[in-house]
Design an enzyme around this catalytic site. Sequence first.
Site, PDB file in Angstrom:
ATOM      1  CG  ASP A 129      -3.619  -8.191  15.751  1.00 25.35           C
ATOM      2  OD1 ASP A 129      -4.433  -7.386  16.245  1.00 25.35           O
ATOM      3  OD2 ASP A 129      -2.398  -8.087  15.930  1.00 25.35           O
TER       4      ASP A 129
ATOM      5  CG  ASP B  94      -2.111  -0.897   1.113  1.00 26.09           C
ATOM      6  OD1 ASP B  94      -2.303  -1.469   0.026  1.00 26.09           O
ATOM      7  OD2 ASP B  94      -2.851  -1.048   2.104  1.00 26.09           O
TER       8      ASP B  94
ATOM      9  CG  ASP C  11       3.441  -6.857  10.720  1.00 24.51           C
ATOM     10  OD1 ASP C  11       2.574  -7.072   9.848  1.00 24.51           O
ATOM     11  OD2 ASP C  11       3.168  -6.520  11.884  1.00 24.51           O
TER      12      ASP C  11
END
Length: 496
Positions: A241, A93, A148
Amino acid sequence: MVLQYTIITLYTVSLILILMYALAQLNLLFNYLKARKKQDDSPKLDLSNPNEIPFITIQLPVYNELYVMERLLDNIAKIKYPNEKLEIQVLDDSTDESVISTKKHIKKLQESGLDIQHIRRENRSGFKAGALKEGLKIAKGEFIAIFDADFLPKPCWLENTVPFFKNPEIGVVQTRWGHINRNYSTLTKIQAFALDAHFTLEQVGRNSQGHFINFNGTAGIWRKECIYDAGNWEGDTLTEDLDLSYRAQLKKWKFKYLENVETPAELPVIISAARSQQFRWNKGGAENFQKMLKKIIVSKNISFKTKVHGVLHLLNSSMFTCIFLVAVLSIPMLYIKNEYGHLRLYFLVMSFFVVSTIIFFICYWYMYKKTYGTGFFNFIKYIGAFFSFFSIAMGFSLHNTIAVFEGHFGKKSEFVRTPKFNIKSLKDNWKNNKYIRAKISPNVIIEGLLAIYFAFGMYSAFIVGDQGGDFGLFPFHLMLFIGFSYVFFKSIFSKA
């Protein structure tokens, strides 16, 4: 008199809530110690049998990660798994120049035979949750591993996690976070101390007894069917999450936590990055408490004890509110104690609540010695680490209390990513990182004033009463002074 009794009531309620939380932690410690004695006899897939090897999709949600993208991609490319059963989605993104360098690096990996795709969206709708949901639409994998940008799974990571999905009830396998820069600074040591407690005591303690745990946003793997059955990713909280984890477990999916599988990652090295991460986690926890509380209470699928632990789990971040209230009210309480002699018995009873600190001290020692070992000198080091952690955690209590209030009262805010640094040594210059926010929050000024306030609390110990002072709260005020001073000066001089 009304003001005094209002202060006493708020102070007492906060202490009781902290004690309840401490007792819950003690229960988790007992669970943890029992779990360590058990052998894991879970059924496992045989990955040496081609018929049992499932297709895996690895998702890498990233946003403006210029400094760590190359490291991330090169590391993921080393994961051992049959190429024909593996795909990698880079859910990018980004809005900066990292898009170009990422695209080039992905092309290079594609030429090596890796099935890796660069997936872009027109907007950041839903932030990380939105990116994961978008990638899921085209994911070929039966299972979805998520990392991540600052995580560096070992080559054997899939081999160590995928086999546990032999049990069709398992919806998630979560691994323990490691810290590649644990000893970089006091700040990283404190963060590692807190996270180690979560990833040992709390995750094992809950999971071993069938209580709800959370997927930690990264370093875990989901069964795709579980994601869809639980309602898919939603971006209405800052901790998507935790949200999906609870919805999945309310649907009777089981989670498997692997303490012995470590996934190394980078801790934030400056306080502004730590502040933004803490704010997101604490606000998201409060948002999920509001979203999930009724569902947990009315659920017929879970036991009463699991409900209690679930509610306390979702209230984790709200403990900062209790800590902040106890801290601020402790100075007026010092004067009330020495002015109203008829309350002597009350204050004698209140001294019992020091047991909360003793419980935390014992619980965290079991976590600490697992990492650093036992022995007299390690215990002395632990005492210093424990009080450093508690002091600085209390220094964050105003910041985190604001986050909790925003979460409980429904104030929406943007998902602010934690900037990554890719720092290998103390010589590396993080100040050139373009993602650091130079603006200082007005809350920092209040934190500085609170440091002065608690210095006054220490001074008050010498002047109250007729017996030459009252030093019962002096250590507490000293820790608060150190904590708020640390947060204030670090924030000012690190351009937080």
